[in-house]
Motif scaffolding. Structure first.
Motif, mmCIF file in Angstrom:
data_model
loop_
_atom_site.group_PDB
_atom_site.id
_atom_site.type_symbol
_atom_site.label_atom_id
_atom_site.label_comp_id
_atom_site.label_asym_id
_atom_site.label_seq_id
_atom_site.Cartn_x
_atom_site.Cartn_y
_atom_site.Cartn_z
ATOM 1 N N UNK A 245 21.189 76.696 31.298
ATOM 2 C CA UNK A 245 19.820 76.179 31.284
ATOM 3 C C UNK A 245 19.064 76.514 32.569
ATOM 4 N N UNK A 246 19.782 76.858 33.624
ATOM 5 C CA UNK A 246 19.146 77.241 34.887
ATOM 6 C C UNK A 246 18.580 78.665 34.834
ATOM 7 N N UNK A 247 19.012 79.437 33.853
ATOM 8 C CA UNK A 247 18.537 80.812 33.722
ATOM 9 C C UNK A 247 17.088 80.792 33.224
ATOM 10 N N UNK A 248 16.391 81.891 33.449
ATOM 11 C CA UNK A 248 15.002 81.970 33.000
ATOM 12 C C UNK A 248 14.918 81.811 31.483
ATOM 13 N N UNK A 249 15.800 82.487 30.776
ATOM 14 C CA UNK A 249 15.851 82.319 29.322
ATOM 15 C C UNK A 249 17.267 82.604 28.828
ATOM 16 N N UNK A 250 17.607 81.970 27.711
ATOM 17 C CA UNK A 250 18.891 82.248 27.076
ATOM 18 C C UNK A 250 18.834 81.836 25.618
#
Length: 109
Positions: A17-22
């Motif tokens: 969830x810390x990634x820009x998108x997944x």
């Protein structure tokens, strides 16, 4: 091809969830519809090696599956695809609507 990463814990999900998108896939190990959707997901990954993605097997990660449904107010379905951007769900679909094309289209929007 992007790595198929299996997650089973809230901690693993929170890292994603810390990634820009997944893209998250909820997958049932016993459902033929889910099996077909998972094949579409695998096909999608062949053309999108740069996407952050993970899947969970509902039977093995029920608490995580419930956490995602409750936290983001997305009714649980299986199979289910959920695209997150900046920690929030921006698109989701389920069952026969999970295709390589629908996943590609969701990424572009």
């Amino acid at each position: 091809m992007a790595e198929k990463k299996k997650i089973e814990t809230r901690e693993q999900f929170d890292e994603l969830a810390k990634k820009e998108s997944f893209l998250l896939i909820k997958h049932s190990l016993t459902c033929p519809v889910s099996g077909a959707a998972f094949e579409e997901y695998e096909s999608f990954l062949e053309d999108h090696g740069d996407i952050n993605t993970a899947y969970l097997a509902v039977q093995e990660a029920r608490p995580l599956s419930n956490y995602v449904a409750e936290t983001y107010n997305i009714k649980h379905e299986s199979p289910q695809a959920i695209l997150f951007k900046n920690g929030e769900p921006v698109w989701n679909t389920s069952h026969w609507k999970i295709t390589s094309d629908s996943l590609s289209t969701a990424l572009k929007s």
